[in-house]
Design a protein around this motif. Structure first.
Motif, PDB file in Angstrom:
ATOM      1  N   ASN A   1       9.106  66.778  38.488  1.00 30.54           N
ATOM      2  CA  ASN A   1       9.483  67.463  39.809  1.00 30.54           C
ATOM      3  C   ASN A   1       8.194  67.553  40.791  1.00 30.54           C
ATOM      4  N   GLU A   2       8.560  67.348  42.019  1.00 33.51           N
ATOM      5  CA  GLU A   2       7.531  67.723  42.994  1.00 33.51           C
ATOM      6  C   GLU A   2       8.339  68.138  44.098  1.00 33.51           C
ATOM      7  N   VAL A   3       7.598  69.400  44.477  1.00 38.80           N
ATOM      8  CA  VAL A   3       8.245  70.467  45.668  1.00 38.80           C
ATOM      9  C   VAL A   3       7.979  69.529  47.132  1.00 38.80           C
ATOM     10  N   ILE A   4       6.910  68.850  47.218  1.00 36.44           N
ATOM     11  CA  ILE A   4       6.776  68.327  48.630  1.00 36.44           C
ATOM     12  C   ILE A   4       7.392  67.047  48.683  1.00 36.44           C
ATOM     13  N   ARG A   5       8.290  66.956  49.596  1.00 34.18           N
ATOM     14  CA  ARG A   5       9.208  66.066  49.783  1.00 34.18           C
ATOM     15  C   ARG A   5       8.456  64.650  49.715  1.00 34.18           C
ATOM     16  N   THR A   6       7.370  64.533  50.526  1.00 32.24           N
ATOM     17  CA  THR A   6       6.602  63.067  50.934  1.00 32.24           C
ATOM     18  C   THR A   6       6.112  62.524  49.669  1.00 32.24           C
ATOM     19  N   ARG A   7       5.471  63.748  48.946  1.00 35.38           N
ATOM     20  CA  ARG A   7       4.833  63.290  47.618  1.00 35.38           C
ATOM     21  C   ARG A   7       5.914  62.931  46.615  1.00 35.38           C
ATOM     22  N   ALA A   8       6.978  63.500  46.700  1.00 36.87           N
ATOM     23  CA  ALA A   8       8.169  63.294  45.714  1.00 36.87           C
ATOM     24  C   ALA A   8       8.595  61.696  45.618  1.00 36.87           C
TER      25      ALA A   8
ATOM     26  N   ARG B   1       2.008  82.731  40.576  1.00 36.95           N
ATOM     27  CA  ARG B   1       3.542  82.906  41.151  1.00 36.95           C
ATOM     28  C   ARG B   1       4.222  81.816  40.628  1.00 36.95           C
ATOM     29  N   ILE B   2       3.742  80.642  40.580  1.00 36.54           N
ATOM     30  CA  ILE B   2       4.258  79.477  40.004  1.00 36.54           C
ATOM     31  C   ILE B   2       4.720  79.372  38.500  1.00 36.54           C
ATOM     32  N   LEU B   3       3.704  80.156  37.737  1.00 32.24           N
ATOM     33  CA  LEU B   3       4.087  80.140  36.311  1.00 32.24           C
ATOM     34  C   LEU B   3       5.114  81.337  36.067  1.00 32.24           C
TER      35      LEU B   3
ATOM     36  N   LEU C   1       6.178  69.965  35.953  1.00 35.57           N
ATOM     37  CA  LEU C   1       6.718  70.828  37.257  1.00 35.57           C
ATOM     38  C   LEU C   1       6.140  70.218  38.514  1.00 35.57           C
ATOM     39  N   CYS C   2       4.674  70.252  38.407  1.00 37.79           N
ATOM     40  CA  CYS C   2       3.749  69.546  39.613  1.00 37.79           C
ATOM     41  C   CYS C   2       3.476  68.233  39.461  1.00 37.79           C
ATOM     42  N   ALA C   3       4.437  67.164  39.740  1.00 36.67           N
ATOM     43  CA  ALA C   3       4.162  65.908  38.984  1.00 36.67           C
ATOM     44  C   ALA C   3       3.669  64.930  39.883  1.00 36.67           C
ATOM     45  N   ALA C   4       3.599  64.977  41.254  1.00 34.68           N
ATOM     46  CA  ALA C   4       3.294  63.701  42.161  1.00 34.68           C
ATOM     47  C   ALA C   4       1.769  63.806  42.071  1.00 34.68           C
ATOM     48  N   PRO C   5       1.185  62.623  41.895  1.00 37.13           N
ATOM     49  CA  PRO C   5       1.839  61.293  42.135  1.00 37.13           C
ATOM     50  C   PRO C   5       2.286  60.781  40.695  1.00 37.13           C
ATOM     51  N   GLY C   6       2.281  61.358  39.623  1.00 34.63           N
ATOM     52  CA  GLY C   6       2.929  61.172  38.501  1.00 34.63           C
ATOM     53  C   GLY C   6       1.999  60.483  37.318  1.00 34.63           C
ATOM     54  N   GLY C   7       0.761  60.923  37.295  1.00 38.68           N
ATOM     55  CA  GLY C   7      -0.132  60.521  36.276  1.00 38.68           C
ATOM     56  C   GLY C   7       0.194  61.241  34.982  1.00 38.68           C
ATOM     57  N   LYS C   8       0.674  62.495  35.044  1.00 41.07           N
ATOM     58  CA  LYS C   8       0.820  63.222  33.593  1.00 41.07           C
ATOM     59  C   LYS C   8       2.240  62.877  33.224  1.00 41.07           C
ATOM     60  N   SER C   9       3.187  62.517  34.369  1.00 40.19           N
ATOM     61  CA  SER C   9       4.760  62.280  34.072  1.00 40.19           C
ATOM     62  C   SER C   9       4.669  60.902  33.305  1.00 40.19           C
TER      63      SER C   9
ATOM     64  N   VAL D   1       2.397  72.473  33.757  1.00 44.54           N
ATOM     65  CA  VAL D   1       2.267  72.860  35.040  1.00 44.54           C
ATOM     66  C   VAL D   1       0.773  72.295  35.076  1.00 44.54           C
ATOM     67  N   ASP D   2       0.652  71.405  36.003  1.00 45.26           N
ATOM     68  CA  ASP D   2      -0.540  70.638  36.271  1.00 45.26           C
ATOM     69  C   ASP D   2      -0.559  71.336  37.888  1.00 45.26           C
ATOM     70  N   ALA D   3      -1.231  72.498  37.881  1.00 44.40           N
ATOM     71  CA  ALA D   3      -0.970  73.339  38.908  1.00 44.40           C
ATOM     72  C   ALA D   3      -1.994  72.857  40.015  1.00 44.40           C
TER      73      ALA D   3
ATOM     74  N   ASP E   1      11.637  73.579  44.682  1.00 47.71           N
ATOM     75  CA  ASP E   1      10.592  74.877  44.215  1.00 47.71           C
ATOM     76  C   ASP E   1      10.646  75.349  42.708  1.00 47.71           C
ATOM     77  N   PRO E   2       9.671  75.834  42.319  1.00 49.37           N
ATOM     78  CA  PRO E   2       9.410  76.277  40.822  1.00 49.37           C
ATOM     79  C   PRO E   2      10.522  77.303  40.604  1.00 49.37           C
ATOM     80  N   ARG E   3      10.941  78.072  41.644  1.00 44.34           N
ATOM     81  CA  ARG E   3      11.976  79.064  41.670  1.00 44.34           C
ATOM     82  C   ARG E   3      13.289  78.722  41.286  1.00 44.34           C
TER      83      ARG E   3
HETATM   84  N1  SAM Z   1       0.482  66.128  37.690  1.00 43.12           N
HETATM   85  C1  SAM Z   1       0.167  65.185  38.923  1.00 43.12           C
HETATM   86  C2  SAM Z   1      -0.603  64.057  38.328  1.00 43.12           C
HETATM   87  O1  SAM Z   1      -0.884  64.077  37.186  1.00 43.12           O
HETATM   88  O2  SAM Z   1      -0.559  62.905  38.841  1.00 43.12           O
HETATM   89  C3  SAM Z   1      -0.941  65.886  39.922  1.00 43.12           C
HETATM   90  C4  SAM Z   1      -0.591  67.073  40.170  1.00 43.12           C
HETATM   91  S1  SAM Z   1      -1.277  67.949  41.580  1.00 43.12           S
HETATM   92  C5  SAM Z   1      -2.796  68.638  40.567  1.00 43.12           C
HETATM   93  C6  SAM Z   1      -0.572  69.442  41.849  1.00 43.12           C
HETATM   94  C7  SAM Z   1       0.870  69.309  42.507  1.00 43.12           C
HETATM   95  O3  SAM Z   1       1.399  70.357  42.829  1.00 43.12           O
HETATM   96  C8  SAM Z   1       0.691  68.497  43.849  1.00 43.12           C
HETATM   97  O4  SAM Z   1       1.556  67.286  44.055  1.00 43.12           O
HETATM   98  C9  SAM Z   1       1.355  69.448  44.841  1.00 43.12           C
HETATM   99  O5  SAM Z   1       2.073  68.966  45.989  1.00 43.12           O
HETATM  100  C10 SAM Z   1       2.129  70.265  44.123  1.00 43.12           C
HETATM  101  N2  SAM Z   1       2.370  71.722  44.624  1.00 43.12           N
HETATM  102  C11 SAM Z   1       1.765  72.268  45.828  1.00 43.12           C
HETATM  103  N3  SAM Z   1       2.364  73.484  45.968  1.00 43.12           N
HETATM  104  C12 SAM Z   1       3.123  73.891  45.021  1.00 43.12           C
HETATM  105  C13 SAM Z   1       3.874  74.834  44.620  1.00 43.12           C
HETATM  106  N4  SAM Z   1       3.699  75.983  45.495  1.00 43.12           N
HETATM  107  N5  SAM Z   1       4.721  74.988  43.507  1.00 43.12           N
HETATM  108  C14 SAM Z   1       4.901  73.763  42.819  1.00 43.12           C
HETATM  109  N6  SAM Z   1       4.030  72.510  43.014  1.00 43.12           N
HETATM  110  C15 SAM Z   1       3.272  72.758  44.090  1.00 43.12           C
END
Ligand code: SAM
Length: 450
Positions: free
Chosen positions: A131-138, A209-211, A107-115, A175-177, A159-161
């Motif tokens: 998935n990455e909600v922030i476009r530039t990070r996506a 909220r994300i969960l 769900l919170c994937a950028a920059p892609g380590g876990k993915s 969820v790597d929050a 967005d997670p929703r």
């Molecule tokens: N999983 C990534 C990896 O292993 O490379 C690192 C993820 S980082 C800890 C958390 C990510 O959650 C960031 O990319 C951030 O942009 C994104 N994020 C920020 N606010 C968020 C939100 N409200 N809902 C979902 N993701 C969010």
């Protein structure tokens, strides 16, 4: 390094395994450097290096090289990742053992380590949505997933929703929050200045909220993996207990060897988590846990649909791929993509709910007398090895990655994949006396290569 806040140290006194003196000493040392090899692009790098105990493809490096100046990094031969986070591989090994053909969400994937780690562990039938909600990070996520080269890893930016609308669709959600980041202070001491108790509380509320938003998308019996790089119990064990209070969940425990130095914690509501302290493990601060969902969940079923497979395009572009079983579909007005037939129904389901940024393998488009190939094909592990290619040495490869002339004389005419140590970097089109470099502008190396 600025002093570690006393309120955090106070908070941690009650946490199992916390040793203040050792913790403070560890913060005076440089963080270890580690990378994870891409098993699908293994060219025998770092074979003599010490391995990360909990991840077979993770290795420590003795020093931090300039990764930008290593063409094999650009080819996706490895990913630079902090060692503690690689523990996800150990957790997933057990969880994946009896499951195949999975639908997995990072769900919170950028920059892609876990993915990238998950992609290397899934069978071909499975599908990973990064998935990455922030476009530039996506876009960075997109780049890293393209480098890794798997056709069954798709990228969304929602967005997670929005993903929560996919009721009961995923077997595993990671969820790597986003968190207060205390675990990464050794790597980024500036983050210390941004830490406050108020921020920890704000992060905890956002994590809940994300969960809550994504929870409906998890199947009954499915697994949620939750991780942070924060030491604060408010973002770790207390979030697990919040989850156990809201939903019907069971803890998932994995075996951990004592010599790894990982601390297993139990929460008030009987959940299990794994803590990484830099004085005990060769890695940074990290927390990870997994729970199984027991709640009833109505599941989305793939609808009946007419296949969009385009046989004419398959005849034109099929030579690019090694896997004969892909379907060829129109990705947008002009471009075509390849994906596995068993994922076509998923595309129908997903595109109704979320913005699909990368679907399958982008192939390019037909032109008057030829196929205009997409950059992604050159990096794909499914690329046909019979496609014309040029093997570049390090200097030539770096020049290609700077979008300069490679300086190779007498190139055969036509489209060629530029390779370094057998791994694709991108395309050139040779016109005989000169060649055009088709590396996307945003991918080019901007630093001096001399
Ligand atoms: N999983 C990534 C990896 O292993 O490379 C690192 C993820 S980082 C800890 C958390 C990510 O959650 C960031 O990319 C951030 O942009 C994104 N994020 C920020 N606010 C968020 C939100 N409200 N809902 C979902 N993701 C969010």
């Amino acid at each position: 390094m600025t002093d570690i806040p006393s309120s955090l140290l106070g908070d941690l006194q009650a946490v199992k395994g916390f040793d203040e003196a050792a913790f403070l000493t560890a913060h005076k040392l440089a963080p270890p450097v580690s990378v994870r090899i891409n098993p699908a692009k293994d060219i025998g790098l770092f074979t003599a290096n010490e391995k990360v105990a909990w991840c077979g493809s993770g290795v420590y490096l003795n020093e931090r090289p300039v990764f930008t100046l290593d063409p094999s990094y650009h080819a996706g031969a490895y990913y630079v990742q902090e060692a503690s986070s690689m523990f996800l591989a150990h957790m997933l090994r057990d969880i994946l053992a009896e499951r195949k053909g999975l639908r997995v969400l990072d769900l919170c994937a950028a920059p892609g380590g876990k993915s990238t780690l998950i992609a290397s562990m899934l069978d071909k039938e499975s599908l990973l949505i990064s998935n990455e909600v922030i476009r530039t990070r996506a876009s960075i996520l997109d780049e890293n997933m393209t480098r890794w080269g798997h056709m069954n890893t798709w990228v969304t930016s929602n967005d997670p929703r929005d993903l929560g609308r996919l009721h009961g669709y995923f077997d595993i959600i990671v969820v790597d929050a986003p968190c207060s980041g205390s675990g990464l202070w050794r790597k980024d001491p500036r983050a210390l200045n941004e830490w406050s108790e108020a921020n920890v509380q704000m992060c905890g509320e956002r994590q809940q909220r994300i969960l809550a938003d994504v929870w409906p998308a998890l199947k009954q019996g499915g697994v949620l993996v939750y991780a942070t790089c924060s030491y604060s119990p408010e973002e770790d064990e207390e979030i697990l207990d919040w989850l156990a209070g809201e939903y019907d969940v069971s803890p998932i425990a994995v075996e951990v060897k004592e010599e790894w130095g990982i601390v297993t914690t139990s929460t008030a509501k009987g959940m299990t988590g794994y803590r990484f302290f830099p004085d005990k493990v060769r890695g940074e601060g990290f927390f990870i846990a997994a729970v199984q969902k027991n709640d009833d969940a109505d599941s989305l079923r793939p609808e009946r649909f007419k296949t969009a497979h385009d046989k004419k395009i398959q005849q034109q572009a099929g030579y690019l791929l090694n896997s004969g079983d892909a379907v060829f579909i129109q990705a947008d007005k002009e471009n075509y993509s390849a994906l596995l037939p068993q994922h076509e129904a998923d595309l129908q389901i997903l595109k109704k709910a979320v913005y699909m940024r990368k679907t399958g393998l982008k192939l390019g488009m037909p032109a008057a007398k030829e196929w205009l190939p997409e950059h992604e094909v050159a990096l794909s592990i499914d690329a046909n090895p019979g496609v014309p290619c040029i093997e570049a040495d390090r200097e030539q490869a770096l020049r290609f990655l700077k979008r300069e002339e490679m300086g190779i004389a007498d190139l055969p005419k036509g489209w060629q994949i530029v390779k370094y140590r057998g791994l694709g970097l991108g395309w050139v089109k040779s016109l005989g006396n000169r060649s055009n470099n088709y590396l996307p502008k945003q991918w080019r190396i901007r630093m001096d290569i001399e």
